[in-house]
Motif scaffolding. Structure first.
Motif, PDB file in Angstrom:
ATOM      1  N   GLU A 117     -17.800 -12.364   9.074  1.00 20.29           N
ATOM      2  CA  GLU A 117     -18.288 -11.023   9.429  1.00 20.29           C
ATOM      3  C   GLU A 117     -19.718 -10.825   8.928  1.00 20.29           C
ATOM      4  OE1 GLU A 117     -16.661  -8.959  11.305  1.00 20.29           O
ATOM      5  OE2 GLU A 117     -14.727  -9.996  11.368  1.00 20.29           O
ATOM      6  N   GLN A 118     -20.608 -11.765   9.328  1.00 20.58           N
ATOM      7  CA  GLN A 118     -22.030 -11.726   8.969  1.00 20.58           C
ATOM      8  C   GLN A 118     -22.238 -11.759   7.450  1.00 20.58           C
ATOM      9  OE1 GLN A 118     -24.230 -12.084  11.429  1.00 20.58           O
ATOM     10  NE2 GLN A 118     -22.439 -12.103  12.800  1.00 20.58           N
ATOM     11  N   GLY A 119     -21.391 -12.538   6.754  1.00 20.20           N
ATOM     12  CA  GLY A 119     -21.543 -12.709   5.316  1.00 20.20           C
ATOM     13  C   GLY A 119     -20.969 -11.578   4.484  1.00 20.20           C
ATOM     14  N   GLN A 120     -20.238 -10.689   5.117  1.00 19.62           N
ATOM     15  CA  GLN A 120     -19.692  -9.530   4.396  1.00 19.62           C
ATOM     16  C   GLN A 120     -18.626  -9.950   3.386  1.00 19.62           C
ATOM     17  OE1 GLN A 120     -18.105  -6.548   7.018  1.00 19.62           O
ATOM     18  NE2 GLN A 120     -17.350  -5.244   5.363  1.00 19.62           N
ATOM     19  N   PHE A 121     -17.876 -11.033   3.730  1.00 22.27           N
ATOM     20  CA  PHE A 121     -16.773 -11.446   2.868  1.00 22.27           C
ATOM     21  C   PHE A 121     -17.099 -12.774   2.178  1.00 22.27           C
ATOM     22  CE2 PHE A 121     -14.764  -9.013   6.395  1.00 22.27           C
ATOM     23  CZ  PHE A 121     -14.449  -7.879   5.653  1.00 22.27           C
ATOM     24  N   VAL A 122     -18.244 -12.826   1.526  1.00 31.15           N
ATOM     25  CA  VAL A 122     -18.658 -13.974   0.729  1.00 31.15           C
ATOM     26  C   VAL A 122     -18.999 -13.478  -0.668  1.00 31.15           C
ATOM     27  CG1 VAL A 122     -20.321 -15.848   0.441  1.00 31.15           C
ATOM     28  CG2 VAL A 122     -19.565 -15.207   2.735  1.00 31.15           C
ATOM     29  N   SER A 123     -18.392 -14.082  -1.685  1.00 26.03           N
ATOM     30  CA  SER A 123     -18.675 -13.728  -3.078  1.00 26.03           C
ATOM     31  C   SER A 123     -18.909 -15.005  -3.871  1.00 26.03           C
ATOM     32  CB  SER A 123     -17.503 -12.929  -3.676  1.00 26.03           C
ATOM     33  OG  SER A 123     -16.297 -13.668  -3.585  1.00 26.03           O
ATOM     34  N   SER A 124     -19.477 -14.859  -5.071  1.00 23.71           N
ATOM     35  CA  SER A 124     -19.804 -16.042  -5.863  1.00 23.71           C
ATOM     36  C   SER A 124     -19.741 -15.709  -7.342  1.00 23.71           C
ATOM     37  CB  SER A 124     -21.193 -16.561  -5.489  1.00 23.71           C
ATOM     38  OG  SER A 124     -22.179 -15.567  -5.737  1.00 23.71           O
ATOM     39  N   TYR A 125     -19.719 -16.767  -8.143  1.00 18.51           N
ATOM     40  CA  TYR A 125     -19.703 -16.608  -9.608  1.00 18.51           C
ATOM     41  C   TYR A 125     -20.718 -17.570 -10.205  1.00 18.51           C
ATOM     42  CZ  TYR A 125     -18.224 -17.379 -14.432  1.00 18.51           C
ATOM     43  OH  TYR A 125     -18.206 -17.541 -15.795  1.00 18.51           O
ATOM     44  N   ALA A 126     -21.562 -17.060 -11.092  1.00 17.89           N
ATOM     45  CA  ALA A 126     -22.575 -17.829 -11.830  1.00 17.89           C
ATOM     46  C   ALA A 126     -23.569 -18.506 -10.901  1.00 17.89           C
ATOM     47  CB  ALA A 126     -21.912 -18.864 -12.738  1.00 17.89           C
ATOM     48  N   CYS A 127     -23.723 -17.979  -9.689  1.00 17.25           N
ATOM     49  CA  CYS A 127     -24.713 -18.498  -8.738  1.00 17.25           C
ATOM     50  C   CYS A 127     -24.844 -17.485  -7.614  1.00 17.25           C
ATOM     51  CB  CYS A 127     -24.316 -19.868  -8.191  1.00 17.25           C
ATOM     52  SG  CYS A 127     -22.819 -19.859  -7.196  1.00 17.25           S
ATOM     53  N   SER A 128     -25.867 -17.649  -6.797  1.00 16.27           N
ATOM     54  CA  SER A 128     -26.044 -16.817  -5.616  1.00 16.27           C
ATOM     55  C   SER A 128     -25.465 -17.543  -4.412  1.00 16.27           C
ATOM     56  CB  SER A 128     -27.522 -16.527  -5.374  1.00 16.27           C
ATOM     57  OG  SER A 128     -27.712 -15.906  -4.114  1.00 16.27           O
ATOM     58  N   ALA A 129     -24.766 -16.819  -3.564  1.00 14.12           N
ATOM     59  CA  ALA A 129     -24.167 -17.456  -2.387  1.00 14.12           C
ATOM     60  C   ALA A 129     -25.228 -18.062  -1.481  1.00 14.12           C
ATOM     61  CB  ALA A 129     -23.341 -16.421  -1.610  1.00 14.12           C
ATOM     62  N   LEU A 130     -26.433 -17.486  -1.462  1.00 13.41           N
ATOM     63  CA  LEU A 130     -27.494 -17.994  -0.584  1.00 13.41           C
ATOM     64  C   LEU A 130     -28.093 -19.299  -1.097  1.00 13.41           C
ATOM     65  CD1 LEU A 130     -29.312 -14.605   0.185  1.00 13.41           C
ATOM     66  CD2 LEU A 130     -27.678 -15.834   1.629  1.00 13.41           C
ATOM     67  N   THR A 131     -28.101 -19.490  -2.417  1.00 15.84           N
ATOM     68  CA  THR A 131     -28.728 -20.687  -3.003  1.00 15.84           C
ATOM     69  C   THR A 131     -27.740 -21.481  -3.844  1.00 15.84           C
ATOM     70  OG1 THR A 131     -29.457 -19.366  -4.908  1.00 15.84           O
ATOM     71  CG2 THR A 131     -30.996 -19.586  -3.040  1.00 15.84           C
ATOM     72  N   ALA A 132     -26.470 -21.420  -3.481  1.00 18.34           N
ATOM     73  CA  ALA A 132     -25.439 -22.082  -4.292  1.00 18.34           C
ATOM     74  C   ALA A 132     -25.659 -23.584  -4.352  1.00 18.34           C
ATOM     75  CB  ALA A 132     -24.055 -21.770  -3.718  1.00 18.34           C
ATOM     76  N   ASP A 133     -26.023 -24.203  -3.210  1.00 20.34           N
ATOM     77  CA  ASP A 133     -26.205 -25.656  -3.196  1.00 20.34           C
ATOM     78  C   ASP A 133     -27.337 -26.071  -4.131  1.00 20.34           C
ATOM     79  OD1 ASP A 133     -27.734 -24.191  -1.242  1.00 20.34           O
ATOM     80  OD2 ASP A 133     -28.502 -26.107  -0.521  1.00 20.34           O
ATOM     81  N   GLU A 134     -28.451 -25.312  -4.155  1.00 20.37           N
ATOM     82  CA  GLU A 134     -29.575 -25.654  -5.029  1.00 20.37           C
ATOM     83  C   GLU A 134     -29.206 -25.453  -6.498  1.00 20.37           C
ATOM     84  OE1 GLU A 134     -32.826 -23.308  -3.757  1.00 20.37           O
ATOM     85  OE2 GLU A 134     -32.897 -24.164  -1.720  1.00 20.37           O
ATOM     86  N   GLU A 135     -28.457 -24.410  -6.799  1.00 16.32           N
ATOM     87  CA  GLU A 135     -28.052 -24.169  -8.186  1.00 16.32           C
ATOM     88  C   GLU A 135     -27.040 -25.212  -8.651  1.00 16.32           C
ATOM     89  OE1 GLU A 135     -27.403 -20.022  -9.326  1.00 16.32           O
ATOM     90  OE2 GLU A 135     -28.129 -19.436  -7.330  1.00 16.32           O
ATOM     91  N   PHE A 136     -26.160 -25.653  -7.753  1.00 17.10           N
ATOM     92  CA  PHE A 136     -25.238 -26.738  -8.094  1.00 17.10           C
ATOM     93  C   PHE A 136     -26.024 -27.999  -8.459  1.00 17.10           C
ATOM     94  CE2 PHE A 136     -21.056 -25.470  -5.745  1.00 17.10           C
ATOM     95  CZ  PHE A 136     -21.063 -24.251  -6.422  1.00 17.10           C
ATOM     96  N   MET A 137     -27.073 -28.296  -7.664  1.00 17.93           N
ATOM     97  CA  MET A 137     -27.891 -29.488  -7.918  1.00 17.93           C
ATOM     98  C   MET A 137     -28.649 -29.365  -9.238  1.00 17.93           C
ATOM     99  SD  MET A 137     -27.444 -31.865  -5.785  1.00 17.93           S
ATOM    100  CE  MET A 137     -28.805 -32.830  -6.440  1.00 17.93           C
ATOM    101  N   LEU A 138     -29.099 -28.161  -9.572  1.00 19.78           N
ATOM    102  CA  LEU A 138     -29.811 -27.950 -10.837  1.00 19.78           C
ATOM    103  C   LEU A 138     -28.899 -28.257 -12.020  1.00 19.78           C
ATOM    104  CD1 LEU A 138     -32.493 -26.986 -12.070  1.00 19.78           C
ATOM    105  CD2 LEU A 138     -31.555 -24.667 -12.087  1.00 19.78           C
ATOM    106  N   ALA A 163     -15.507 -17.769   0.240  1.00 22.76           N
ATOM    107  CA  ALA A 163     -15.803 -17.258   1.589  1.00 22.76           C
ATOM    108  C   ALA A 163     -14.486 -17.010   2.310  1.00 22.76           C
ATOM    109  CB  ALA A 163     -16.663 -18.251   2.368  1.00 22.76           C
ATOM    110  N   THR A 164     -14.316 -15.801   2.851  1.00 21.19           N
ATOM    111  CA  THR A 164     -13.100 -15.435   3.584  1.00 21.19           C
ATOM    112  C   THR A 164     -13.388 -15.487   5.075  1.00 21.19           C
ATOM    113  OG1 THR A 164     -12.431 -13.994   1.763  1.00 21.19           O
ATOM    114  CG2 THR A 164     -11.325 -13.675   3.879  1.00 21.19           C
TER     115      THR A 164
END
Length: 460
Positions: A35-56, A113-114
């Motif tokens: 639903e255009q990102g309405q049902f996306v949540s995250s912990y200790a990272c941003s959903a938009l940059t999760a892959d980059e933060e995981f790599m860090l 992500a739901t």
């Protein structure tokens, strides 16, 4: 009803770790599914940059420990689905977030992500394989998937949601029913049946309709067609009764009635040979194999007894007599067919020699008149060699008078016809012999095992 799975995400060959992570996170955060990102949540990272933060975090792990990751596991994914109409997407996202937090104990960053694009709402949770402090990796312990499943069930019960009831293996129902496989010939017969119901004007119109269905048509002495993914052409006459060119033309002209192809199920063999359990155990097979073999032998022995009842065989002696008679009949028919094949081969060779002898006789007569000249021999070596080979074959067969080629052709045709007539009886005799011999061996092995069991009990 919540169904939960834990999956280790591995690095794809030929792709960098960062690219693999981005592919996985992009998929679960797809706007069309959330639903255009309405049902996306995250912990200790941003959903938009999760892959980059995981790599860090992974680079921090390399710096802290001074070594690179040997395993190709880059992250872990949890899939959690719910019964249709039982939960809203917003509540499902909260349940997925709670599951991820309690399973990782807050030591690993994750994204929840739901997806609402399916009939049932489901969660995708991806958590980093590296801890937030960069000092350790997630240890995928034995039965970790079962631990996730039980934790998910506990959380669902706390939220008054249904869970899947664990049933014994025998009571479980198969969830996926795959359709039976359809061969290229069966598919072609079905398409021909549907085209004939449309009543094409003539045979050429019928072939054009086949081409419209995606088939390549090869016109010639025998019409053949090939589908889009087929390697070879199929001739109409090989499809069975009612599908040859003449029969199809008669149906199209209205002179005959078409009977659609009925697929025959494969005939199940009545029984198989029993397993020699003691021999298999001596070869190193386990006790588990022995338990399976005992059940298998009981099933096959019951089939063997049914076979004996159907053929009215009431004793071991009668079975041995029937097996011996069937074996003798099989060998007699086989010997007669082999004799016909040998004679057919002899006739073919003899015809070739007679033809070569007649063609090369003038050359050999000229060779004799020259006094067996070496120069003449070098010039006509092929003809003279064929003539000598034919003469040697006649002498070896003690032929004082050469048979006529027409007589040999007639004998060849007669033998070939007799051989074709005997082949169905030969196949039937072979099948009958194989079944009786299998039954004979099963009975012998069964009574041998019973005798061994009784002797062991007596010694005890």
């Amino acid at each position: 009803m919540a169904a939960t799975r834990l999956i280790a995400l591995h690095k794809n060959k030929g792709m960098a770790v960062a690219a693999c992570l981005k592919n996985r996170t992009d998929y679960i955060e797809n706007p069309d599914k959330t639903e255009q990102g309405q049902f996306v949540s995250s912990y200790a990272c941003s959903a938009l940059t999760a892959d980059e933060e995981f790599m860090l975090t992974k680079r921090q792990y390399d710096l802290v420990n001074g070594r690179r990751q040997k395993s190709d596991v880059i992250a872990y994914q949890i899939r959690q689905s719910f019964r249709p109409g039982e939960i809203t997407a917003e509540e499902a996202n909260k349940v997925g977030y709670e599951l991820a937090m309690r399973f990782t104990t807050g030591k690993y960053a994750f994204v929840v992500a739901t997806h609402t694009d399916r009939h049932h709402i489901h969660n995708h949770v991806i958590f980093n394989s590296t801890a937030l402090d960069g000092t350790r990796k997630f240890r995928d312990f034995f039965f970790s998937a079962l631990a996730v499943q039980r934790l998910s069930d506990l959380i669902c019960l706390e939220h008054q949601l249904s869970v899947i009831e664990i049933k014994p293996y025998r009571e479980r129902q198969k969830r996926t029913l795959y359709p039976p496989k359809e061969s290229n010939r069966d598919r072609l017969c079905g398409i021909i049946d549907s085209i004939l119901t449309e009543k094409p004007k003539d045979y050429e119109d019928f072939l054009q309709k086949l081409e419209q269905q995606g088939y390549e048509v090869k016109r010639g002495k025998y019409t053949s067609v090939k589908g889009a993914r087929q390697k070879r052409f199929i001739r109409f006459k090989t499809l069975g009764a009612g599908y040859s060119e003449d029969e199809l033309k008669a149906v199209i002209a209205g002179k005959a009635e078409h009977h659609p192809h009925q697929k025959q199920p494969p005939q199940e063999q009545p029984f198989q040979l029993l397993v020699n359990i003691q021999a298999k155990l001596s070869e190193g097979k386990s006790e588990g194999y022995a338990r399976w073999a005992k059940k298998y032998n009981l099933k096959e022995m019951s089939k063997t007894l049914i076979f004996l009842q159907e053929h009215k065989i009431g004793s071991t002696d009668e079975l041995n007599e029937r097996a011996a008679a069937a074996t003798e009949k099989y060998h007699q028919l086989g010997d007669s067919i082999k004799a016909s094949e040998n004679r057919l081969a002899e006739i073919a060779v003899l015809k070739a020699h007679i033809t070569n002898y007649a063609k090369t006789r003038p050359v050999y007569d000229a060779y004799r008149k020259t006094g067996y000249s070496k120069r003449f021999l070098e010039t006509h070596r092929t003809e003279i060699t064929l003539h000598k080979a034919a003469k040697a074959a006649f002498d070896e067969a003690n032929l004082k008078k050469l048979p006529k080629v027409k007589e040999l052709d007639a004998e060849y045709s007669k033998l070939l016809t007799e051989k074709k007539v005997r082949y169905p009886d030969y196949r039937k005799a072979r099948e009958e012999m194989q079944e009786l011999v299998k039954a004979q061996k099963n009975i012998e092995l069964f009574f041998a095992e019973e005798k061994d069991a009784q002797e062991k009990q007596q010694t005890r």
